[in-house]
Design an enzyme around this catalytic site. Structure first.
Site, PDB file in Angstrom:
ATOM      1  N   ARG A 166      29.974 -33.397  -5.087  1.00  0.00           N
ATOM      2  CA  ARG A 166      30.270 -32.458  -6.176  1.00  0.00           C
ATOM      3  C   ARG A 166      31.131 -31.288  -5.705  1.00  0.00           C
ATOM      4  O   ARG A 166      31.901 -30.727  -6.484  1.00  0.00           O
ATOM      5  CB  ARG A 166      28.959 -31.948  -6.775  1.00  0.00           C
ATOM      6  CG  ARG A 166      29.111 -31.161  -8.088  1.00  0.00           C
ATOM      7  CD  ARG A 166      27.748 -30.896  -8.707  1.00  0.00           C
ATOM      8  NE  ARG A 166      27.832 -30.225 -10.008  1.00  0.00           N
ATOM      9  CZ  ARG A 166      27.533 -28.945 -10.217  1.00  0.00           C
ATOM     10  NH1 ARG A 166      27.114 -28.180  -9.200  1.00  0.00           N
ATOM     11  NH2 ARG A 166      27.622 -28.422 -11.416  1.00  0.00           N
ATOM     12  N   ILE A 189      31.926 -27.355 -15.294  1.00  0.00           N
ATOM     13  CA  ILE A 189      31.348 -28.597 -14.794  1.00  0.00           C
ATOM     14  C   ILE A 189      29.861 -28.511 -15.100  1.00  0.00           C
ATOM     15  O   ILE A 189      29.218 -27.489 -14.815  1.00  0.00           O
ATOM     16  CB  ILE A 189      31.610 -28.778 -13.279  1.00  0.00           C
ATOM     17  CG1 ILE A 189      30.975 -30.084 -12.763  1.00  0.00           C
ATOM     18  CG2 ILE A 189      31.119 -27.594 -12.470  1.00  0.00           C
ATOM     19  CD1 ILE A 189      31.312 -30.380 -11.299  1.00  0.00           C
ATOM     20  N   SER A 190      29.298 -29.526 -15.728  1.00  0.00           N
ATOM     21  CA  SER A 190      27.906 -29.486 -16.162  1.00  0.00           C
ATOM     22  C   SER A 190      26.936 -29.471 -14.986  1.00  0.00           C
ATOM     23  O   SER A 190      27.265 -29.884 -13.874  1.00  0.00           O
ATOM     24  CB  SER A 190      27.592 -30.696 -17.052  1.00  0.00           C
ATOM     25  OG  SER A 190      28.345 -30.664 -18.238  1.00  0.00           O
ATOM     26  N   LYS A 191      25.730 -28.997 -15.261  1.00  0.00           N
ATOM     27  CA  LYS A 191      24.676 -29.018 -14.245  1.00  0.00           C
ATOM     28  C   LYS A 191      24.443 -30.458 -13.780  1.00  0.00           C
ATOM     29  O   LYS A 191      24.519 -31.391 -14.588  1.00  0.00           O
ATOM     30  CB  LYS A 191      23.366 -28.484 -14.829  1.00  0.00           C
ATOM     31  CG  LYS A 191      23.377 -27.055 -15.286  1.00  0.00           C
ATOM     32  CD  LYS A 191      22.018 -26.701 -15.879  1.00  0.00           C
ATOM     33  CE  LYS A 191      21.968 -25.275 -16.376  1.00  0.00           C
ATOM     34  NZ  LYS A 191      20.635 -24.950 -16.942  1.00  0.00           N
TER      35      LYS A 191
END
Length: 256
Positions: free
Chosen positions: A73, A99-101
């Site tokens: 990530r 950017i999503s969790k």
């Protein structure tokens, strides 16, 4: 700009269907790894701890946990934010987007899979609405046979191409276009997943979904709040299940 071997051709709103993905062995998701400043030298251990936390939070599909552990990530966030890359938090990626969790990414992909797979243990063709920085597309590439990802913001489309280039994922196809109309040339899809929430799921998505397929998307409820919605297509109807409250950027039309 010439394309490097193994990376799908860039598409835009006037493009035709992308070149078919080549048959390939396991994608080289860790090609030429380099430890970024501010991230533990053992990023594999950091990812392993993230996966342990995801499992503790209720993510149980082994395919999803494996994919989350494989994709780095920190390669999808700005240098200044790399030390937060494996925290369960959303991070800015520019142009007002995030950017999503990790938990949200894993949760939505697990819902998309829903225990379904082909003989190779993967979901079939998937359409992603909102490529963003490319992280979710990379994770999807390990659980689906093909991933078509569409982004309306040219700056993010270009950033995702650069972020994904080192991963050499031949089954990922990136398009610049209006996600609200989907991508009919790749249909029908076994799954459609959206990283933006609208007032309703566009009719184009349900039309492009295969019978037996699922749509996982944030949707604005009558109270004005977003909730995660799963829609399943049967031969006769679309079944909808409303799940937990979420917060995503708004779904918009057009290209910018």
């Amino acid at each position: 700009m010439p394309q490097r071997p193994g990376f799908p051709a860039r598409l835009d709103s006037s493009s035709t269907r992308p070149a078919p993905a080549r048959k390939a062995a396991t994608p080289a998701v860790n090609a030429s790894p380099r430890t970024p400043e501010g991230v533990s030298p053992d990023s594999r251990a950091v990812r392993a701890r993230m996966v342990e936390k995801l499992a503790a939070q209720g993510v149980s599909d082994a395919r999803v946990l494996h994919a989350m552990g494989r994709i780095e990530r920190h390669r999808f966030v700005d240098t200044a934010l790399m030390n937060q890359a494996y925290e369960d938090t959303s991070l800015p990626i520019g142009l007002g987007q995030t950017i999503s969790k990790p938990n949200v990414v894993a949760r939505m992909i697990e819902l998309l899979l829903g225990g379904r797979n082909d003989a190779a243990g993967k979901l079939g063709r998937v359409l992603e609405i909102g490529t963003g920085c490319g992280y979710q597309a990379a994770v999807l590439s390990l659980v689906a046979t093909e991933v078509y990802s569409i982004e309306r913001l040219r700056g993010l489309h270009d950033k995702a191409r650069e972020n994904l280039r080192p991963f050499r994922l031949p089954n990922v196809h990136l398009m610049l276009g209006d996600g609200m109309v989907g991508y009919p040339k790749g249909a029908p899809y076994a799954g459609i997943i959206s990283a933006a929430g609208g007032l309703a799921v566009p009719a184009a998505w349900t039309e492009q979904l295969a019978v037996g397929g699922r749509i996982v998307a944030p949707t604005v409820m009558p109270n004005g709040q977003q909730a995660l919605v799963v829609m399943e297509k049967t031969a006769r109807e679309m079944k909808q299940t409303v799940l937990e409250a979420v917060h995503f950027v708004p779904l918009k039309s057009g290209i910018a």
